[in-house]
Design a protein around this motif. Structure first.
Motif, PDB file in Angstrom:
ATOM      1  N   LEU A  12       0.839  -1.186   0.000  1.00 35.84           N
ATOM      2  CA  LEU A  12       0.000   0.000   0.000  1.00 35.84           C
ATOM      3  C   LEU A  12       0.876   1.238   0.000  1.00 35.84           C
ATOM      4  N   ASP A  13       0.626   2.117  -0.945  1.00 39.13           N
ATOM      5  CA  ASP A  13       1.358   3.377  -1.036  1.00 39.13           C
ATOM      6  C   ASP A  13       0.556   4.420  -0.275  1.00 39.13           C
ATOM      7  N   VAL A  14       1.035   4.804   0.895  1.00 38.10           N
ATOM      8  CA  VAL A  14       0.342   5.800   1.707  1.00 38.10           C
ATOM      9  C   VAL A  14       1.139   7.097   1.823  1.00 38.10           C
ATOM     10  N   ARG A  15       1.942   7.365   0.800  1.00 41.09           N
ATOM     11  CA  ARG A  15       2.720   8.606   0.778  1.00 41.09           C
ATOM     12  C   ARG A  15       1.776   9.789   0.558  1.00 41.09           C
ATOM     13  N   MET A  33       0.760 -10.023   8.712  1.00 42.71           N
ATOM     14  CA  MET A  33       1.891  -9.234   9.181  1.00 42.71           C
ATOM     15  C   MET A  33       1.969  -7.972   8.319  1.00 42.71           C
ATOM     16  N   VAL A  34       2.098  -6.815   8.971  1.00 47.45           N
ATOM     17  CA  VAL A  34       2.217  -5.547   8.266  1.00 47.45           C
ATOM     18  C   VAL A  34       3.575  -4.955   8.588  1.00 47.45           C
ATOM     19  N   GLN A  35       4.324  -4.618   7.534  1.00 50.69           N
ATOM     20  CA  GLN A  35       5.661  -4.034   7.703  1.00 50.69           C
ATOM     21  C   GLN A  35       5.665  -2.665   7.035  1.00 50.69           C
ATOM     22  N   ALA A  36       6.068  -1.650   7.786  1.00 56.91           N
ATOM     23  CA  ALA A  36       6.197  -0.300   7.234  1.00 56.91           C
ATOM     24  C   ALA A  36       7.593  -0.135   6.641  1.00 56.91           C
ATOM     25  N   PHE A  37       7.666   0.602   5.529  1.00 57.80           N
ATOM     26  CA  PHE A  37       8.967   0.902   4.930  1.00 57.80           C
ATOM     27  C   PHE A  37       8.899   2.242   4.210  1.00 57.80           C
ATOM     28  N   GLY A  38      10.056   2.787   3.904  1.00 58.00           N
ATOM     29  CA  GLY A  38      10.135   4.071   3.225  1.00 58.00           C
ATOM     30  C   GLY A  38      10.159   3.902   1.716  1.00 58.00           C
ATOM     31  N   ALA A  39       9.466   4.796   1.026  1.00 58.94           N
ATOM     32  CA  ALA A  39       9.420   4.778  -0.430  1.00 58.94           C
ATOM     33  C   ALA A  39       9.658   6.200  -0.931  1.00 58.94           C
ATOM     34  N   PRO A  40      10.823   6.466  -1.505  1.00 63.80           N
ATOM     35  CA  PRO A  40      11.116   7.817  -1.968  1.00 63.80           C
ATOM     36  C   PRO A  40      10.181   8.249  -3.096  1.00 63.80           C
ATOM     37  N   GLU A  41      10.003   9.541  -3.223  1.00 64.10           N
ATOM     38  CA  GLU A  41       9.158  10.096  -4.280  1.00 64.10           C
ATOM     39  C   GLU A  41       9.688   9.679  -5.653  1.00 64.10           C
ATOM     40  N   GLY A  42       8.793   9.332  -6.546  1.00 61.69           N
ATOM     41  CA  GLY A  42       9.164   8.962  -7.901  1.00 61.69           C
ATOM     42  C   GLY A  42       9.505   7.493  -8.089  1.00 61.69           C
ATOM     43  N   VAL A  43       9.469   6.698  -7.017  1.00 60.72           N
ATOM     44  CA  VAL A  43       9.780   5.270  -7.091  1.00 60.72           C
ATOM     45  C   VAL A  43       8.519   4.492  -6.733  1.00 60.72           C
ATOM     46  N   VAL A  45       6.266   1.584  -5.208  1.00 60.60           N
ATOM     47  CA  VAL A  45       6.462   0.730  -4.041  1.00 60.60           C
ATOM     48  C   VAL A  45       6.726  -0.722  -4.443  1.00 60.60           C
ATOM     49  N   THR A  46       6.335  -1.119  -5.638  1.00 57.97           N
ATOM     50  CA  THR A  46       6.583  -2.489  -6.082  1.00 57.97           C
ATOM     51  C   THR A  46       8.021  -2.691  -6.552  1.00 57.97           C
ATOM     52  N   GLU A  47       8.765  -1.618  -6.766  1.00 54.52           N
ATOM     53  CA  GLU A  47      10.154  -1.722  -7.221  1.00 54.52           C
ATOM     54  C   GLU A  47      11.151  -1.807  -6.068  1.00 54.52           C
ATOM     55  N   ILE A  48      10.713  -1.548  -4.858  1.00 51.29           N
ATOM     56  CA  ILE A  48      11.614  -1.517  -3.711  1.00 51.29           C
ATOM     57  C   ILE A  48      11.812  -2.924  -3.168  1.00 51.29           C
TER      58      ILE A  48
END
Length: 59
Positions: A12-15, A33-43, A45-48
């Motif tokens: 889920l992209d919640v940016r 299980m839910v894991q939070a992670f950082g997703a920089p702008e312009g990328v 979330v499926t590529e990380i």
């Protein structure tokens, strides 16, 4: 999408504005299980790629 072992996961992209929060949801047995992670702008979330985290000891 699938994780490295082939199990299905949802991301889920919640940016919002300048935020970088994204969530990965994985089914484990009869729970989730839910894991939070950082997703920089312009990328997407499926590529990380996330590193595997060892399970924490609970006892």
């Amino acid at each position: 999408m699938s994780d490295l072992s082939g199990k299905p996961v949802a991301r889920l992209d919640v940016r919002v504005e300048a935020g970088q929060l994204a969530l990965e949801v994985t089914v484990i047995h009869n729970s989730v299980m839910v894991q939070a992670f950082g997703a920089p702008e312009g990328v997407s979330v499926t590529e990380i790629l996330l590193k595997q985290q060892p399970d924490r000891l609970t006892s």
